[in-house]
Design an enzyme around this catalytic site. Structure first.
Site, PDB file in Angstrom:
ATOM      1  N   ARG A 233     -34.261 -28.624  62.188  1.00  0.00           N
ATOM      2  CA  ARG A 233     -33.510 -27.414  61.851  1.00  0.00           C
ATOM      3  C   ARG A 233     -34.525 -26.340  61.522  1.00  0.00           C
ATOM      4  NH1 ARG A 233     -29.669 -29.102  63.978  1.00  0.00           N
ATOM      5  NH2 ARG A 233     -27.597 -29.550  63.145  1.00  0.00           N
ATOM      6  N   GLU A 262     -30.453 -18.694  63.365  1.00  0.00           N
ATOM      7  CA  GLU A 262     -29.897 -18.712  64.724  1.00  0.00           C
ATOM      8  C   GLU A 262     -28.638 -17.857  64.806  1.00  0.00           C
ATOM      9  OE1 GLU A 262     -29.394 -22.730  66.109  1.00  0.00           O
ATOM     10  OE2 GLU A 262     -31.388 -23.276  65.424  1.00  0.00           O
ATOM     11  N   HIS A 280     -31.665 -24.044  71.224  1.00  0.00           N
ATOM     12  CA  HIS A 280     -30.984 -25.181  70.575  1.00  0.00           C
ATOM     13  C   HIS A 280     -30.281 -26.078  71.609  1.00  0.00           C
ATOM     14  CE1 HIS A 280     -29.347 -26.474  66.415  1.00  0.00           C
ATOM     15  NE2 HIS A 280     -29.381 -27.513  67.243  1.00  0.00           N
TER      16      HIS A 280
HETATM   17  P1  NAP Z   1     -31.648 -39.668  60.443  1.00  0.00           P
HETATM   18  O1  NAP Z   1     -31.490 -40.900  61.273  1.00  0.00           O
HETATM   19  O2  NAP Z   1     -30.938 -39.576  59.138  1.00  0.00           O
HETATM   20  O3  NAP Z   1     -33.219 -39.432  60.244  1.00  0.00           O
HETATM   21  C1  NAP Z   1     -33.753 -38.495  59.377  1.00  0.00           C
HETATM   22  C2  NAP Z   1     -35.002 -39.087  58.770  1.00  0.00           C
HETATM   23  O4  NAP Z   1     -35.634 -38.114  57.937  1.00  0.00           O
HETATM   24  C3  NAP Z   1     -34.723 -40.300  57.872  1.00  0.00           C
HETATM   25  O5  NAP Z   1     -35.692 -41.284  58.127  1.00  0.00           O
HETATM   26  C4  NAP Z   1     -34.847 -39.707  56.487  1.00  0.00           C
HETATM   27  O6  NAP Z   1     -35.163 -40.660  55.490  1.00  0.00           O
HETATM   28  C5  NAP Z   1     -35.973 -38.740  56.711  1.00  0.00           C
HETATM   29  N1  NAP Z   1     -36.064 -37.773  55.615  1.00  0.00           N
HETATM   30  C6  NAP Z   1     -35.069 -37.189  54.925  1.00  0.00           C
HETATM   31  N2  NAP Z   1     -35.564 -36.367  53.985  1.00  0.00           N
HETATM   32  C7  NAP Z   1     -36.918 -36.449  54.087  1.00  0.00           C
HETATM   33  C8  NAP Z   1     -37.994 -35.846  53.385  1.00  0.00           C
HETATM   34  N3  NAP Z   1     -37.775 -35.002  52.387  1.00  0.00           N
HETATM   35  N4  NAP Z   1     -39.255 -36.168  53.745  1.00  0.00           N
HETATM   36  C9  NAP Z   1     -39.487 -37.041  54.748  1.00  0.00           C
HETATM   37  N5  NAP Z   1     -38.514 -37.650  55.448  1.00  0.00           N
HETATM   38  C10 NAP Z   1     -37.242 -37.354  55.112  1.00  0.00           C
HETATM   39  O7  NAP Z   1     -31.188 -38.382  61.264  1.00  0.00           O
HETATM   40  P2  NAP Z   1     -31.331 -38.118  62.849  1.00  0.00           P
HETATM   41  O8  NAP Z   1     -30.101 -38.540  63.548  1.00  0.00           O
HETATM   42  O9  NAP Z   1     -32.644 -38.633  63.293  1.00  0.00           O
HETATM   43  O10 NAP Z   1     -31.307 -36.508  62.845  1.00  0.00           O
HETATM   44  C11 NAP Z   1     -32.303 -35.777  62.144  1.00  0.00           C
HETATM   45  C12 NAP Z   1     -31.961 -34.300  62.148  1.00  0.00           C
HETATM   46  O11 NAP Z   1     -32.154 -33.776  63.452  1.00  0.00           O
HETATM   47  C13 NAP Z   1     -30.501 -33.970  61.852  1.00  0.00           C
HETATM   48  O12 NAP Z   1     -30.220 -33.928  60.466  1.00  0.00           O
HETATM   49  C14 NAP Z   1     -30.290 -32.625  62.531  1.00  0.00           C
HETATM   50  O13 NAP Z   1     -30.483 -31.562  61.611  1.00  0.00           O
HETATM   51  C15 NAP Z   1     -31.374 -32.600  63.586  1.00  0.00           C
HETATM   52  N6  NAP Z   1     -30.800 -32.590  64.940  1.00  0.00           N
HETATM   53  C16 NAP Z   1     -31.102 -31.572  65.784  1.00  0.00           C
HETATM   54  C17 NAP Z   1     -30.568 -31.551  67.049  1.00  0.00           C
HETATM   55  C18 NAP Z   1     -30.880 -30.446  68.010  1.00  0.00           C
HETATM   56  O14 NAP Z   1     -30.011 -30.102  68.810  1.00  0.00           O
HETATM   57  N7  NAP Z   1     -32.078 -29.895  68.010  1.00  0.00           N
HETATM   58  C19 NAP Z   1     -29.715 -32.579  67.477  1.00  0.00           C
HETATM   59  C20 NAP Z   1     -29.434 -33.609  66.603  1.00  0.00           C
HETATM   60  C21 NAP Z   1     -29.978 -33.613  65.319  1.00  0.00           C
HETATM   61  P3  NAP Z   1     -33.957 -41.409  54.677  1.00  0.00           P
HETATM   62  O15 NAP Z   1     -33.528 -42.517  55.597  1.00  0.00           O
HETATM   63  O16 NAP Z   1     -34.595 -41.867  53.422  1.00  0.00           O
HETATM   64  O17 NAP Z   1     -32.872 -40.389  54.452  1.00  0.00           O
END
Ligand code: NAP
Length: 313
Positions: A233, A262, A280
């Site tokens: 993000r 955005e 995006h």
């Molecule tokens: P996820 O499986 O929850 O992975 C996020 C990871 O980040 C988890 O391992 C989490 O640890 C870690 N994390 C959280 N806070 C942190 C911090 N302060 N320092 C270090 N690591 C931290 O989520 P995901 O499905 O991979 O998605 C991640 C993000 O990508 C979404 O939240 C979304 O904003 C973004 N996204 C963007 C797009 C796009 O179109 N560009 C599409 C989809 C998603 P924990 O397990 O301890 O929480």
């Protein structure tokens, strides 16, 4: 049950929402304003909102009829989760469906940034290509290089697998919950990771803790040839600090799919050649948007039948 869908959906998902839920669709593609969000919470039993819809604390200050926000997307940083909880509203999202497509866009950006693909295409389209030459537009080699991943969740791991098994890259990462991964050593502290990596991919959610986690100090910790890729993000990166680092040539380049405000992308960023900018596109394929919509539908079905919600946030 009254359901409001905040944006147009794919044909398949729209048909299901209309047939099963007699859903009403907003006729705009722009995000919901605070006033719209507040009115919708008062008028509907369930909402299917998405990225950018203004469900911050101010949206929850009026009368509330809604019981569910079945968000379309995994990121829920546009929803004040504590305010929703306090108002008795459940929130669900669409994890998993987005993982591979977003990891693909991370690799697209990594390769485009490394190999100056946007810059090269602009040059060619401008009619300025003078032909192949041994030293023309030399970029960064990717195969075998070091990839640092910040946030080793679903998307982080999918990027790591692609980079390691597909491009022979060495993987290291920093994350909150350490993972036992066959292709990566235990997590490193953030600044150690930044000082080690040739490429850095951001895959953390946007939270109070991750806001501006990449600022001037972190950009200064990166190697001068390293590239920063953000598919998470926009607010995870201090955009002004990134612009300053790119303008000064302090890092090798950046590839961005997401922005702080955005769809506003600062003019200063758009003028730079050492940054690749995508609008995006992380999950933008028909199959993935279908799958995301169907996950939201499953959450709505469970809600209507009083069953446990499959994807509570
Ligand atoms: P996820 O499986 O929850 O992975 C996020 C990871 O980040 C988890 O391992 C989490 O640890 C870690 N994390 C959280 N806070 C942190 C911090 N302060 N320092 C270090 N690591 C931290 O989520 P995901 O499905 O991979 O998605 C991640 C993000 O990508 C979404 O939240 C979304 O904003 C973004 N996204 C963007 C797009 C796009 O179109 N560009 C599409 C989809 C998603 P924990 O397990 O301890 O929480």
């Amino acid at each position: 049950m009254r359901l409001l869908v905040s944006r147009a959906q794919t044909a398949r998902v729209s048909a299901i929402l209309r047939d099963e839920f007699e859903a009403e669709f907003r006729d705009k593609d722009a995000p919901m304003t605070v006033a719209e969000a507040r009115a919708a919470l008062a008028d509907y039993d369930a909402l299917l909102p998405t990225l950018g819809d203004a469900f911050g604390a101010a949206a929850f200050t009026g009368p509330i009829r809604a019981k569910l926000l079945a968000n379309f997307g995994v990121g829920v940083n546009h929803i004040d989760l504590a305010a929703a909880r306090a108002a008795g509203i459940a929130v669900t999202n669409t994890p998993g469906a987005v993982t591979d497509a977003t990891a693909d866009i991370a690799m697209t950006l990594l390769l485009m940034s490394a190999r100056r693909a946007s810059e090269g295409e602009r040059l060619l389209r401008a009619g300025e290509w003078t032909g192949w030459a041994p030293t023309q537009m030399l970029g960064a080699h990717v195969t075998g290089k070091r990839l640092g991943i910040i946030g080793m969740g679903r998307i982080g791991q999918a990027v790591a697998r692609r980079a390691h098994y597909g491009f022979g890259m060495e993987i290291a990462y920093t994350t909150r919950s350490p993972q036992n991964l066959p292709f990566a050593p235990p997590p490193l502290p953030l600044h150690d990771l930044l000082a080690w990596a040739d490429f850095v991919v951001l895959a953390v959610p946007a939270t109070a803790e991750t806001r501006n986690m990449i600022g001037a100090a972190e950009l200064a910790a990166m190697r001068p040839h390293a590239h920063l890729i953000n598919v998470a993000r926009g607010d995870v990166v201090d955009e002004a600090a990134l612009i300053a680092a790119l303008e000064a040539g302090q890092i090798g380049g950046a590839g961005l799919d997401v922005y702080a405000k955005e769809p506003l992308v600062p003019e200063a960023l758009r003028c730079l050649n050492n940054v690749t900018l995508l609008p995006h596109l992380g999950t933008a394929t028909e199959e993935v948007r279908d799958a995301m919509g169907m996950m939201a539908v499953e959450n709505l079905r469970a809600f209507r039948h009083g069953k446990a919600l499959p994807n509570p946030v």
